[in-house]
Design a protein around this motif. Structure first.
Motif, PDB file in Angstrom:
ATOM      1  N   ALA A  31      -1.243   1.318 -22.216  1.00  0.00           N
ATOM      2  CA  ALA A  31      -0.120   0.405 -22.389  1.00  0.00           C
ATOM      3  C   ALA A  31       1.076   1.229 -22.872  1.00  0.00           C
ATOM      4  N   TYR A  32       2.114   1.300 -22.065  1.00  0.00           N
ATOM      5  CA  TYR A  32       3.258   2.178 -22.335  1.00  0.00           C
ATOM      6  C   TYR A  32       4.187   1.511 -23.339  1.00  0.00           C
ATOM      7  N   THR A  33       4.080   1.907 -24.598  1.00  0.00           N
ATOM      8  CA  THR A  33       4.826   1.285 -25.691  1.00  0.00           C
ATOM      9  C   THR A  33       5.998   2.157 -26.120  1.00  0.00           C
ATOM     10  N   ASN A  34       6.857   1.595 -26.986  1.00  0.00           N
ATOM     11  CA  ASN A  34       7.995   2.355 -27.500  1.00  0.00           C
ATOM     12  C   ASN A  34       7.559   3.570 -28.303  1.00  0.00           C
ATOM     13  N   ASP A  35       6.419   3.460 -28.997  1.00  0.00           N
ATOM     14  CA  ASP A  35       5.911   4.605 -29.751  1.00  0.00           C
ATOM     15  C   ASP A  35       5.584   5.763 -28.818  1.00  0.00           C
ATOM     16  N   ILE A  36       4.978   5.462 -27.680  1.00  0.00           N
ATOM     17  CA  ILE A  36       4.650   6.509 -26.717  1.00  0.00           C
ATOM     18  C   ILE A  36       5.922   7.100 -26.130  1.00  0.00           C
ATOM     19  N   VAL A  37       6.923   6.262 -25.898  1.00  0.00           N
ATOM     20  CA  VAL A  37       8.218   6.754 -25.421  1.00  0.00           C
ATOM     21  C   VAL A  37       8.802   7.752 -26.417  1.00  0.00           C
ATOM     22  N   ASN A  38       8.726   7.443 -27.704  1.00  0.00           N
ATOM     23  CA  ASN A  38       9.251   8.347 -28.727  1.00  0.00           C
ATOM     24  C   ASN A  38       8.551   9.697 -28.684  1.00  0.00           C
ATOM     25  N   PHE A  39       7.239   9.687 -28.495  1.00  0.00           N
ATOM     26  CA  PHE A  39       6.518  10.960 -28.426  1.00  0.00           C
ATOM     27  C   PHE A  39       6.764  11.668 -27.101  1.00  0.00           C
ATOM     28  N   ARG A 371      -1.356   8.628 -30.652  1.00  0.00           N
ATOM     29  CA  ARG A 371      -0.565   7.504 -30.150  1.00  0.00           C
ATOM     30  C   ARG A 371      -0.938   7.171 -28.712  1.00  0.00           C
ATOM     31  N   THR A 372      -1.264   8.168 -27.914  1.00  0.00           N
ATOM     32  CA  THR A 372      -1.721   7.911 -26.544  1.00  0.00           C
ATOM     33  C   THR A 372      -3.028   7.141 -26.547  1.00  0.00           C
ATOM     34  N   ILE A 373      -3.957   7.532 -27.427  1.00  0.00           N
ATOM     35  CA  ILE A 373      -5.240   6.845 -27.494  1.00  0.00           C
ATOM     36  C   ILE A 373      -5.068   5.426 -28.017  1.00  0.00           C
ATOM     37  N   VAL A 374      -4.177   5.231 -28.979  1.00  0.00           N
ATOM     38  CA  VAL A 374      -3.894   3.882 -29.471  1.00  0.00           C
ATOM     39  C   VAL A 374      -3.369   3.007 -28.333  1.00  0.00           C
ATOM     40  N   GLY A 375      -2.604   3.590 -27.436  1.00  0.00           N
ATOM     41  CA  GLY A 375      -2.113   2.847 -26.287  1.00  0.00           C
ATOM     42  C   GLY A 375      -3.217   2.419 -25.332  1.00  0.00           C
ATOM     43  N   CYS A 376      -4.379   3.047 -25.445  1.00  0.00           N
ATOM     44  CA  CYS A 376      -5.541   2.706 -24.597  1.00  0.00           C
ATOM     45  C   CYS A 376      -6.569   1.859 -25.350  1.00  0.00           C
ATOM     46  N   LYS A 377      -6.210   1.325 -26.512  1.00  0.00           N
ATOM     47  CA  LYS A 377      -7.197   0.693 -27.388  1.00  0.00           C
ATOM     48  C   LYS A 377      -7.991  -0.409 -26.699  1.00  0.00           C
ATOM     49  N   GLU A 378      -7.326  -1.309 -25.995  1.00  0.00           N
ATOM     50  CA  GLU A 378      -8.047  -2.425 -25.391  1.00  0.00           C
ATOM     51  C   GLU A 378      -8.972  -1.951 -24.277  1.00  0.00           C
ATOM     52  N   SER A 379      -8.584  -0.919 -23.572  1.00  0.00           N
ATOM     53  CA  SER A 379      -9.478  -0.356 -22.552  1.00  0.00           C
ATOM     54  C   SER A 379     -10.673   0.319 -23.206  1.00  0.00           C
ATOM     55  N   ILE A 380     -10.451   0.976 -24.355  1.00  0.00           N
ATOM     56  CA  ILE A 380     -11.561   1.588 -25.093  1.00  0.00           C
ATOM     57  C   ILE A 380     -12.498   0.498 -25.612  1.00  0.00           C
ATOM     58  N   TRP A 381     -11.938  -0.610 -26.088  1.00  0.00           N
ATOM     59  CA  TRP A 381     -12.765  -1.714 -26.556  1.00  0.00           C
ATOM     60  C   TRP A 381     -13.663  -2.239 -25.430  1.00  0.00           C
ATOM     61  N   SER A 382     -13.141  -2.374 -24.237  1.00  0.00           N
ATOM     62  CA  SER A 382     -13.951  -2.850 -23.114  1.00  0.00           C
ATOM     63  C   SER A 382     -15.119  -1.902 -22.864  1.00  0.00           C
ATOM     64  N   ALA A 383     -14.862  -0.597 -22.961  1.00  0.00           N
ATOM     65  CA  ALA A 383     -15.939   0.378 -22.785  1.00  0.00           C
ATOM     66  C   ALA A 383     -16.934   0.311 -23.935  1.00  0.00           C
ATOM     67  N   TYR A 384     -16.439   0.144 -25.146  1.00  0.00           N
ATOM     68  CA  TYR A 384     -17.291   0.009 -26.335  1.00  0.00           C
ATOM     69  C   TYR A 384     -18.222  -1.190 -26.185  1.00  0.00           C
ATOM     70  N   GLU A 385     -17.676  -2.279 -25.674  1.00  0.00           N
ATOM     71  CA  GLU A 385     -18.465  -3.502 -25.491  1.00  0.00           C
ATOM     72  C   GLU A 385     -19.548  -3.283 -24.443  1.00  0.00           C
ATOM     73  N   ARG A 386     -19.229  -2.550 -23.384  1.00  0.00           N
ATOM     74  CA  ARG A 386     -20.243  -2.272 -22.367  1.00  0.00           C
ATOM     75  C   ARG A 386     -21.349  -1.389 -22.931  1.00  0.00           C
ATOM     76  N   LEU A 387     -20.978  -0.437 -23.787  1.00  0.00           N
ATOM     77  CA  LEU A 387     -21.968   0.491 -24.330  1.00  0.00           C
ATOM     78  C   LEU A 387     -22.891  -0.160 -25.352  1.00  0.00           C
ATOM     79  N   TYR A 388     -22.315  -0.977 -26.242  1.00  0.00           N
ATOM     80  CA  TYR A 388     -23.065  -1.457 -27.392  1.00  0.00           C
ATOM     81  C   TYR A 388     -23.252  -2.973 -27.419  1.00  0.00           C
ATOM     82  N   GLY A 389     -22.747  -3.672 -26.410  1.00  0.00           N
ATOM     83  CA  GLY A 389     -22.781  -5.134 -26.446  1.00  0.00           C
ATOM     84  C   GLY A 389     -24.157  -5.731 -26.328  1.00  0.00           C
ATOM     85  N   GLU A 390     -25.103  -5.007 -25.722  1.00  0.00           N
ATOM     86  CA  GLU A 390     -26.449  -5.540 -25.545  1.00  0.00           C
ATOM     87  C   GLU A 390     -27.393  -5.114 -26.650  1.00  0.00           C
TER      88      GLU A 390
END
Length: 494
Positions: A31-39, A371-390
């Motif tokens: 997610a391309y946010t203003n924080d990422i723009v600053n960096f 900051r780049t990884i924070v911009g991917c947080k929701e995508s990381i959460w989806s992967a986390y859920e696939r890994l540990y959700g069961e």
């Protein structure tokens, strides 16, 4: 006849399907946010300061037509139009976030054009239209199987003897190797040893158990046997029961669950975690000559406990960056090897030329990666859920003894998805660890002589102070991890 050592590989690559992506689909977990723009702007200042130029390549004369692929907010394209006053500059991006022409100087806006589109599709430009094409940090947007077609399309729109400049970085998840071994999500057993990878580290036991937890069923015996990595006959029942009755809490500095989710996210999007390793091959498919520099590898800064210990021991090194050699271009060998690739860590050098553990720029490079990884947080959460959700057994997550921090108080229990709570706790631990290592307050005091602000301590300091002393300090013989690995390529069309 093609004498390239990659001849056989080229044929194999070209015979593969173009991509697994649907037509017009945009690939990006970010997610391309203003924080990422600053960096992005900070990166621009860092690279241009080191190169003393807008480009790695030294042009004999200004290129007349320029394309900035993935231009973002358009900073570099605007600077190029100002610098080369007779050149036409095109900024290309999927998002329309660039400034309007009426806010720019007329001398710039009349030679600057914004174009929206998907670089994974055919580019809307004529064959042989541009003298110079630039593409920076697109690793999170180009699936590995589409690099050859993207580069071939760039070669199409370049004029003969045109130049492509690519600046790319490996997709690292910054964290220190763990000394203590984390318990698995499905049990309290702690065993195994830590293994060192190329840039990232996952505890062997926790990695295997995380994989096995996906297959775990609600049957208790099956879950225990699978998660422990051994058969039930190989462990004495009494020893197993004792470990389950008194599980060791996970180390708040062990971020292997999030790191594993990051890797799973990249795999799901088919993004190469190490584009610097594959780009030489893919570039050689479309360009006759390639020049590059040693990878710019920035070590992960130490945490505040380690820094205090080093200061006490009077062993804090004085670091100097030799900007003249950071981006010194040399011909890239067609044969990939450790010798030919000369992957010396050119970024961290002292005046005497010896390698050190930390660069004076490291805190900003770490902040940029975080900051780049924070911009991917929701995508990381989806992967986390696939890994540990069961996983049938709740995670035991130790955060900090100070649960009154603002970050913790903002966390609300989720009665419908408790796994999200575990993810948020892992995330808070990682963010606090990285904020401590970034040490922006410390840099302000050191560089600008600013005093410590009056008031409540920051959350990361409460988190660090809550850790037992033996956990807060890292082992001095740990292998160095990196928070960034950056490299530029200059390619010439025949």
């Amino acid at each position: 006849m093609n004498d390239s050592p990659h001849t056989n590989i080229d044929v194999e690559l070209l015979s593969l399907p173009k991509s697994r992506r649907l037509p017009n689909e945009v690939i990006s977990p970010l997610a391309y946010t203003n924080d990422i723009v600053n960096f992005d702007h900070w990166d621009h200042m860092f690279i241009t300061n080191c190169c003393r130029s807008l480009t790695l390549h030294e042009f004999d004369g200004p290129p007349s037509t320029i394309l900035d692929l993935g231009c973002g907010r358009g900073l570099w394209a605007i600077e190029a139009a100002k610098h080369w006053q007779g050149s036409t500059v095109v900024g290309f991006d999927i998002e329309h976030t660039q400034p309007r022409s009426n806010v720019l100087e007329k001398s710039v806006s009349r030679r600057l054009k914004w174009v929206q589109g998907n670089l994974l599709e055919q580019l809307p430009f004529l064959t042989g239209q541009f003298d110079f094409v630039r593409m920076v940090r697109m690793g999170l947007h180009i699936p590995e199987d589409e690099w050859p077609s993207v580069l071939a399309e760039i070669a199409r729109i370049l004029k003969p003897h045109g130049v492509l400049e690519v600046i790319e970085e490996d997709l690292l998840f910054p964290c220190q190797s763990t000394r203590s071994h984390d318990v698995t999500p499905s049990s309290g057993i702690s065993s195994g040893s830590s293994t060192q990878g190329s840039n990232t580290v996952v505890t062997t036991a926790s990695y295997q158990k995380s994989e096995s937890s996906l297959k775990a069923k609600n049957n208790t015996n099956t879950s225990l046997d699978t998660s422990s990595g051994t058969s039930s006959t190989s462990l004495q029942a009494s020893a197993l029961d004792a470990k389950l009755r008194h599980p060791k809490p996970p180390d708040p500095q062990d971020h292997s669950r999030l790191q594993r989710a990051w890797e799973e996210m990249l795999d799901n999007y088919f993004l190469s975690p190490q584009p610097l390793s594959v780009l030489p091959l893919y570039l050689s498919l479309s360009f006759s000559s390639i020049r590059s520099h040693p990878p710019l590898q920035i070590p992960l800064p130490r945490n505040s406990s380690d820094r205090r210990q080093l200061t006490t021991q009077h062993s804090t090194p004085t670091i100097q960056l030799d900007s003249a050699t950071l981006f010194e271009l040399r011909p890239l060998s067609a044969q990939p090897s450790s010798e030919a690739d000369y992957s010396a860590r050119a970024s961290v050098m002292t005046a005497g030329g010896s390698q050190r553990n930390m660069s004076s720029w490291a805190c900003m490079h770490l902040a940029r990666t975080v900051r780049t990884i924070v911009g991917c947080k929701e995508s990381i959460w989806s992967a986390y859920e696939r890994l540990y959700g069961e996983d049938p057994t709740p995670l035991v997550v130790r955060t900090t003894q100070q649960k009154s921090t603002s970050a913790w108080s903002d966390l609300r229990p989720s009665p419908t998805n408790p796994l999200r709570d575990y993810f948020e706790r892992d995330w808070i631990n990682w963010e606090n660890d990285m904020a401590d290592r970034t040490s922006l307050r410390g840099r302000m005091r050191a560089e600008l002589m600013w005093s410590e602000p009056v008031g409540k301590p920051p959350d990361w300091r409460l988190w660090r102070n809550s850790l037992p002393q033996e956990d807060a300090c890292s082992s001095q013989d740990e292998s160095a991890e990196y928070c960034r690995s950056l490299r530029g390529f200059v390619c010439f069309k025949s």
